[in-house]
Design an enzyme around this catalytic site. Sequence first.
Site, PDB file in Angstrom:
ATOM      1  N   GLU A 122      56.720 102.983  38.405  1.00  0.00           N
ATOM      2  CA  GLU A 122      56.372 103.760  39.588  1.00  0.00           C
ATOM      3  C   GLU A 122      57.593 104.388  40.263  1.00  0.00           C
ATOM      4  OE1 GLU A 122      52.490 101.201  41.101  1.00  0.00           O
ATOM      5  OE2 GLU A 122      54.502 100.485  41.619  1.00  0.00           O
ATOM      6  N   ASP A 170      42.806 103.193  37.841  1.00  0.00           N
ATOM      7  CA  ASP A 170      41.562 102.579  37.379  1.00  0.00           C
ATOM      8  C   ASP A 170      40.492 102.770  38.440  1.00  0.00           C
ATOM      9  OD1 ASP A 170      41.468  99.667  38.974  1.00  0.00           O
ATOM     10  OD2 ASP A 170      43.479 100.402  38.602  1.00  0.00           O
TER      11      ASP A 170
END
Length: 231
Positions: free
Chosen positions: A12, A198
């Site tokens: 990230e 997700d």
Amino acid sequence: MKIGIIAAMEEELVLLVNKLDEPKTENFGQFTYHTGRINGVEVALFLCGIGKVNAAVGATLLLDKFKPDYLINTGVAGAFPGNINIGDIVVSSEVRHYDADATAFDYEMGQIPQMPAAYQADKLLLGLAKKAWINEDSISVHQGPVLSGDSFIHTPQQISQIEQKFPDVMAVEMEGAAIAQTGFLFNVPFILIRSISDKVHEDGSSAIYEQSMEKAAANSVRMVLSMLKEL
């Protein structure tokens, strides 16, 4: 102006680290901290690790060592509404803990005693985010409430409990509320920029996360870079 940017995982943060001019790297215990400039803006990039305790400790170190004017949390999250897709961006309007319960003492669900029930995103940072998502027209951007807790949400029971208590939830992740609370305690404005890795209602969300995480992390970084260009 100095901007502190914090993320839980290397995936990230690494794309931002690669953009640094005049980079310097330091370690504090098990934490890694990079400083430099991106598009002429002085930034510190902090890798805090996963979960709310790591996030709070990391955010505290970042604020103490770098003393930023603003705090941005970048990374990935799980989506609740069906119209939010993998790779989309969620910009926090507010962030709350979903796993705190002091309602026996008349606090709101998710409210830590003596703390706000919700941590509101900074208006200036929201304005930068809105300008940035106009420029990033290849990515769908949503704004709304984000929840944080120390669990990966994937079971029907987890999902049902959260939706009953927080019906407006847009995304869920594992660090944001701790970072926001730390910013609140130090009077440093914050915002969460999270890309969807997700969808909690889909079967096999953990496998989808593994497949989508790097793409989602890259989209979140794109959004943050666009915000820095607006400064």
